[in-house]
Motif scaffolding. Structure first.
Motif, PDB file in Angstrom:
ATOM      1  N   LEU A 172      44.727  83.511 -50.413  1.00  0.00           N
ATOM      2  CA  LEU A 172      45.109  83.134 -49.049  1.00  0.00           C
ATOM      3  C   LEU A 172      44.216  82.019 -48.526  1.00  0.00           C
ATOM      4  CD1 LEU A 172      46.906  84.037 -46.529  1.00  0.00           C
ATOM      5  CD2 LEU A 172      44.877  85.311 -45.813  1.00  0.00           C
ATOM      6  N   ILE A 173      42.909  82.139 -48.783  1.00  0.00           N
ATOM      7  CA  ILE A 173      41.986  81.086 -48.355  1.00  0.00           C
ATOM      8  C   ILE A 173      42.319  79.774 -49.057  1.00  0.00           C
ATOM      9  CG2 ILE A 173      39.574  80.362 -48.370  1.00  0.00           C
ATOM     10  CD1 ILE A 173      38.815  83.336 -48.191  1.00  0.00           C
ATOM     11  N   TRP A 174      42.585  79.859 -50.356  1.00  0.00           N
ATOM     12  CA  TRP A 174      42.909  78.654 -51.123  1.00  0.00           C
ATOM     13  C   TRP A 174      44.177  77.979 -50.589  1.00  0.00           C
ATOM     14  CZ3 TRP A 174      41.017  75.397 -54.704  1.00  0.00           C
ATOM     15  CH2 TRP A 174      41.920  74.570 -55.358  1.00  0.00           C
ATOM     16  N   PHE A 175      45.239  78.748 -50.467  1.00  0.00           N
ATOM     17  CA  PHE A 175      46.495  78.173 -49.986  1.00  0.00           C
ATOM     18  C   PHE A 175      46.370  77.695 -48.544  1.00  0.00           C
ATOM     19  CE2 PHE A 175      48.571  80.867 -53.357  1.00  0.00           C
ATOM     20  CZ  PHE A 175      49.087  79.806 -54.080  1.00  0.00           C
ATOM     21  N   GLY A 176      45.627  78.462 -47.737  1.00  0.00           N
ATOM     22  CA  GLY A 176      45.472  78.077 -46.340  1.00  0.00           C
ATOM     23  C   GLY A 176      44.772  76.751 -46.180  1.00  0.00           C
ATOM     24  N   VAL A 177      43.721  76.530 -46.977  1.00  0.00           N
ATOM     25  CA  VAL A 177      43.009  75.257 -46.916  1.00  0.00           C
ATOM     26  C   VAL A 177      43.868  74.139 -47.490  1.00  0.00           C
ATOM     27  CG1 VAL A 177      41.014  74.002 -47.793  1.00  0.00           C
ATOM     28  CG2 VAL A 177      40.735  76.351 -46.970  1.00  0.00           C
ATOM     29  N   ALA A 178      44.522  74.414 -48.616  1.00  0.00           N
ATOM     30  CA  ALA A 178      45.320  73.374 -49.271  1.00  0.00           C
ATOM     31  C   ALA A 178      46.517  72.962 -48.422  1.00  0.00           C
ATOM     32  CB  ALA A 178      45.788  73.872 -50.639  1.00  0.00           C
ATOM     33  N   ARG A 179      47.124  73.935 -47.737  1.00  0.00           N
ATOM     34  CA  ARG A 179      48.341  73.648 -46.976  1.00  0.00           C
ATOM     35  C   ARG A 179      48.105  73.509 -45.476  1.00  0.00           C
ATOM     36  NH1 ARG A 179      53.162  77.223 -49.770  1.00  0.00           N
ATOM     37  NH2 ARG A 179      52.759  76.611 -51.930  1.00  0.00           N
ATOM     38  N   ARG A 180      46.872  73.781 -45.030  1.00  0.00           N
ATOM     39  CA  ARG A 180      46.528  73.690 -43.614  1.00  0.00           C
ATOM     40  C   ARG A 180      47.549  74.453 -42.775  1.00  0.00           C
ATOM     41  NH1 ARG A 180      44.485  67.645 -42.315  1.00  0.00           N
ATOM     42  NH2 ARG A 180      43.578  68.828 -40.584  1.00  0.00           N
ATOM     43  N   ASP A 181      47.700  75.708 -43.122  1.00  0.00           N
ATOM     44  CA  ASP A 181      48.784  76.528 -42.575  1.00  0.00           C
ATOM     45  C   ASP A 181      48.234  77.524 -41.560  1.00  0.00           C
ATOM     46  OD1 ASP A 181      50.990  78.098 -42.116  1.00  0.00           O
ATOM     47  OD2 ASP A 181      51.504  78.338 -44.228  1.00  0.00           O
ATOM     48  N   TRP A 182      48.770  77.522 -40.354  1.00  0.00           N
ATOM     49  CA  TRP A 182      48.301  78.431 -39.306  1.00  0.00           C
ATOM     50  C   TRP A 182      48.506  79.894 -39.688  1.00  0.00           C
ATOM     51  CZ3 TRP A 182      51.210  82.053 -36.661  1.00  0.00           C
ATOM     52  CH2 TRP A 182      52.601  81.962 -36.805  1.00  0.00           C
ATOM     53  N   ARG A 183      49.549  80.166 -40.476  1.00  0.00           N
ATOM     54  CA  ARG A 183      49.816  81.550 -40.867  1.00  0.00           C
ATOM     55  C   ARG A 183      48.683  82.117 -41.709  1.00  0.00           C
ATOM     56  NH1 ARG A 183      55.787  79.482 -41.786  1.00  0.00           N
ATOM     57  NH2 ARG A 183      54.482  77.724 -42.379  1.00  0.00           N
ATOM     58  N   ALA A 184      48.133  81.283 -42.581  1.00  0.00           N
ATOM     59  CA  ALA A 184      47.068  81.749 -43.468  1.00  0.00           C
ATOM     60  C   ALA A 184      45.841  82.154 -42.666  1.00  0.00           C
ATOM     61  CB  ALA A 184      46.723  80.670 -44.486  1.00  0.00           C
ATOM     62  N   TYR A 185      45.409  81.298 -41.740  1.00  0.00           N
ATOM     63  CA  TYR A 185      44.192  81.658 -41.013  1.00  0.00           C
ATOM     64  C   TYR A 185      44.449  82.762 -39.993  1.00  0.00           C
ATOM     65  CZ  TYR A 185      45.311  78.497 -37.005  1.00  0.00           C
ATOM     66  OH  TYR A 185      45.876  77.878 -35.915  1.00  0.00           O
ATOM     67  N   ALA A 186      45.674  82.889 -39.496  1.00  0.00           N
ATOM     68  CA  ALA A 186      45.980  83.994 -38.587  1.00  0.00           C
ATOM     69  C   ALA A 186      45.894  85.333 -39.322  1.00  0.00           C
ATOM     70  CB  ALA A 186      47.370  83.816 -37.976  1.00  0.00           C
ATOM     71  N   ILE A 187      46.473  85.380 -40.514  1.00  0.00           N
ATOM     72  CA  ILE A 187      46.433  86.604 -41.316  1.00  0.00           C
ATOM     73  C   ILE A 187      44.996  86.928 -41.711  1.00  0.00           C
ATOM     74  CG2 ILE A 187      47.128  87.622 -43.520  1.00  0.00           C
ATOM     75  CD1 ILE A 187      49.701  85.859 -43.279  1.00  0.00           C
ATOM     76  N   PHE A 188      44.256  85.918 -42.156  1.00  0.00           N
ATOM     77  CA  PHE A 188      42.874  86.137 -42.574  1.00  0.00           C
ATOM     78  C   PHE A 188      42.020  86.616 -41.403  1.00  0.00           C
ATOM     79  CE2 PHE A 188      38.541  84.644 -43.526  1.00  0.00           C
ATOM     80  CZ  PHE A 188      38.352  85.258 -44.759  1.00  0.00           C
ATOM     81  N   THR A 189      42.250  86.055 -40.234  1.00  0.00           N
ATOM     82  CA  THR A 189      41.490  86.465 -39.049  1.00  0.00           C
ATOM     83  C   THR A 189      41.713  87.933 -38.732  1.00  0.00           C
ATOM     84  OG1 THR A 189      41.584  84.220 -38.132  1.00  0.00           O
ATOM     85  CG2 THR A 189      41.118  86.020 -36.595  1.00  0.00           C
ATOM     86  N   GLY A 190      42.970  88.386 -38.813  1.00  0.00           N
ATOM     87  CA  GLY A 190      43.252  89.793 -38.548  1.00  0.00           C
ATOM     88  C   GLY A 190      42.603  90.711 -39.556  1.00  0.00           C
ATOM     89  N   ALA A 191      42.626  90.316 -40.837  1.00  0.00           N
ATOM     90  CA  ALA A 191      42.001  91.139 -41.873  1.00  0.00           C
ATOM     91  C   ALA A 191      40.496  91.216 -41.673  1.00  0.00           C
ATOM     92  CB  ALA A 191      42.324  90.572 -43.256  1.00  0.00           C
ATOM     93  N   VAL A 192      39.878  90.089 -41.348  1.00  0.00           N
ATOM     94  CA  VAL A 192      38.431  90.062 -41.119  1.00  0.00           C
ATOM     95  C   VAL A 192      38.070  90.909 -39.899  1.00  0.00           C
ATOM     96  CG1 VAL A 192      36.503  88.579 -40.456  1.00  0.00           C
ATOM     97  CG2 VAL A 192      38.058  87.859 -42.267  1.00  0.00           C
ATOM     98  N   ALA A 193      38.877  90.827 -38.844  1.00  0.00           N
ATOM     99  CA  ALA A 193      38.603  91.609 -37.640  1.00  0.00           C
ATOM    100  C   ALA A 193      38.622  93.098 -37.928  1.00  0.00           C
ATOM    101  CB  ALA A 193      39.629  91.267 -36.561  1.00  0.00           C
TER     102      ALA A 193
END
Length: 516
Positions: free
Chosen positions: A400-421
């Motif tokens: 998710l981190i890889w794809f999120g950085v590569a694609r600059r996708d808001w969905r990736a960081y939103a999902i990651f933020t919820g998991a980290v929280a």
């Protein structure tokens, strides 16, 4: 055709060039693309998939939910408290105090359990039915959130199916503990935030279509964020189940701010946040506090809750309303002290770094009174995530981190933020205090972990270079979901407490018996 999770067009701080071709309403096409959200039109197929999966989930969670006639794990506390709340308005302790009981969790989760008891009495069905409904509603909301984020019926259905086939969520959906209600309200709050994001972007696009020009005026279109207020209210209800909901507050706030800034930049509005945004955010927070305090209504109005008249009993002034709130504050201080000092060892406690690895599941039920079909059988309920699913979470987060950085996708960081929280704060308290913890504390993070898996599956099925669907990715995703289903079926007896031969039970105790 599967759509997304290819990234949305990159958001930029530059004003859109007026020479670009305009879409409808004279809005430049690039701006319209940047502000694009899910089409609001009703899609019967998405709701058909939702209905089928939710029906399957409901059957799995309701079938035999009252089969165990005894208390399961911490059911020795919450159903009894809920029953007392129906009779007295607060938790009651006739043996120790002869009056109100001292409890350390807010009341809402127990009121939810009490709803079932009000209909079916103080029975296993009465106290477990609300949890089963809450667990099923989680799957409904997850499907709709996934559909809104991924714009794909297939990916949305996959998200719902994976949660349906997760033993961890199912066991908690069939047990009268508080965590299922906590996870439900937190997921619902996130869902309202995602809807608010779309609502805000649509509002900006509508303003541009109606002639708003951010290059000529500093005024910003007035958009009432109704769904942000709903998110605040739902978050307050989550806190009314367990205080650990507060872990999500700073993470959710960062998401909301980032989405506002991105939307403004996409519309060509200079600057970031304005007083209006901050005002609406503050109002949402106030609503959270109001709804949280409302969950204490029974304690406030009955006049005989624990510490209800602490100030008066200790020679302090207790004016109307303010005195009650000050007494409630004292209750919270006392309960926080209890939680901070909770370090007593428990056989099934575990640390956060063990949770995603299934290092120490919790044995919820293991009768030792011959409650089994034959002397050579075993009947247990083990709080265990479906292994194939849970052991894919860490690789999915990395991808998710890889794809999120590569694609600059808001969905990736939103999902990651919820998991980290849902996970990271527990690491802090584990290292700081050595507090007693259990794996079911990870439940609020579960929807985001599943969304991470689904995001990665979608990325594998829809390469960013275009060209349609990747057959290899589709085959991989199909095999993966089938393996999760087979794994769930294999462990199903120990999720629901079905009697099985002792050797069959022992065969399911993986990791060299660490699950016993």
């Amino acid at each position: 055709m599967i759509t997304a999770p290819a990234a949305e067009p990159e958001l930029t701080t530059r004003e859109p060039a007026t020479a670009e071709p305009a879409g409808s309403g004279g809005v430049p096409g690039v701006v319209r693309q940047r502000l694009a959200t899910l089409d609001n039109r009703f899609n019967p197929y998405s709701w058909l998939v939702t209905a089928v999966i939710v029906t399957v989930a409901a059957i799995l969670r309701l079938n035999g939910v009252s089969g165990v006639k005894k208390y399961i794990f911490d059911e020795v506390y919450y159903p009894t408290d809920a029953w007392d709340m129906l009779r007295y308005g607060v938790e009651w302790d006739p043996e120790t105090t002869g009056g109100p009981a001292y409890v350390v969790h807010p009341p809402l989760g127990k009121w939810m359990i009490a709803l079932g008891e009000a209909v079916f009495g103080n029975t296993p069905l009465g106290w477990r039915l609300p949890a089963a409904i809450a667990g099923t509603l989680m799957i409904l909301i997850l499907i709709r959130v996934a559909y809104r984020m991924f714009h794909s019926i297939v990916l949305a259905g996959t998200a719902g199916l994976l949660m349906t086939l997760d033993g961890f969520q199912m066991v908690l959906s069939r047990t009268a503990l508080l965590d299922i209600f906590l996870a439900l309200f937190l997921l619902a709050s996130f869902a309202a935030m995602v809807i608010d994001r779309d609502h805000y972007r649509r509002g900006l696009l509508r303003a541009l279509e109606n002639g708003y020009d951010p290059g000529r005026t500093r005024a910003v279109p007035r958009i009432v964020p109704w769904w942000l207020l709903v998110a605040g209210a739902l978050f307050g209800l989550a806190c009314g189940v367990k205080w650990s909901a507060l872990f999500f507050l700073p993470f959710f706030a960062v998401l909301i701010i980032a989405w506002r800034v991105q939307a403004r930049h996409s519309a060509g509005i200079r600057g970031s946040l304005l007083p209006g945004d901050l005002g609406w955010g503050l109002l949402s927070f106030v609503l959270s506090a109001v709804f949280y305090i409302a969950t204490w209504t029974g304690w406030l109005v009955t006049n005989h809750g624990y510490f209800r008249h602490y100030r008066a009993e200790n020679g302090l002034s207790e004016p109307p309303v303010l005195g009650a709130l000050l007494n409630l504050l004292h209750y919270h201080q006392s309960a926080y002290g209890f939680h901070s000092g909770l370090t007593k060892h428990h056989d099934y406690q575990s640390w956060p770094w063990q949770w995603l690895l299934l290092g120490r599941p919790v044995l919820f039920f293991f009768p030792n009174d011959g409650d089994c079909a034959t002397p050579t059988c075993a009947r247990t309920i083990l709080l265990l995530g479906t292994p194939v699913l849970w052991w894919s979470f860490l690789p999915a987060l990395a991808a998710l981190i890889w794809f999120g950085v590569a694609r600059r996708d808001w969905r990736a960081y939103a999902i990651f933020t919820g998991a980290v929280a849902g996970l990271l704060p527990w690491f802090f308290f584990a290292l700081k205090d050595g507090r007693t913890m259990f794996s079911f504390y990870a439940l609020p993070a579960l929807p985001f972990l599943i969304l991470a898996v689904v995001y990665v599956l979608g990325a594998l099925m829809t390469p960013p270079e275009g060209g349609g669907v990747s057959r290899t990715g589709v085959v991989f995703a199909g095999i993966y979901v089938a393996m999760v289903a087979l794994c769930f079926a294999y462990f199903y007896p120990i999720f629901v407490g079905d009697p099985i031969p002792y050797q069959s039970w022992l065969d399911r105790m993986w990791l060299n018996g660490r699950w016993i």
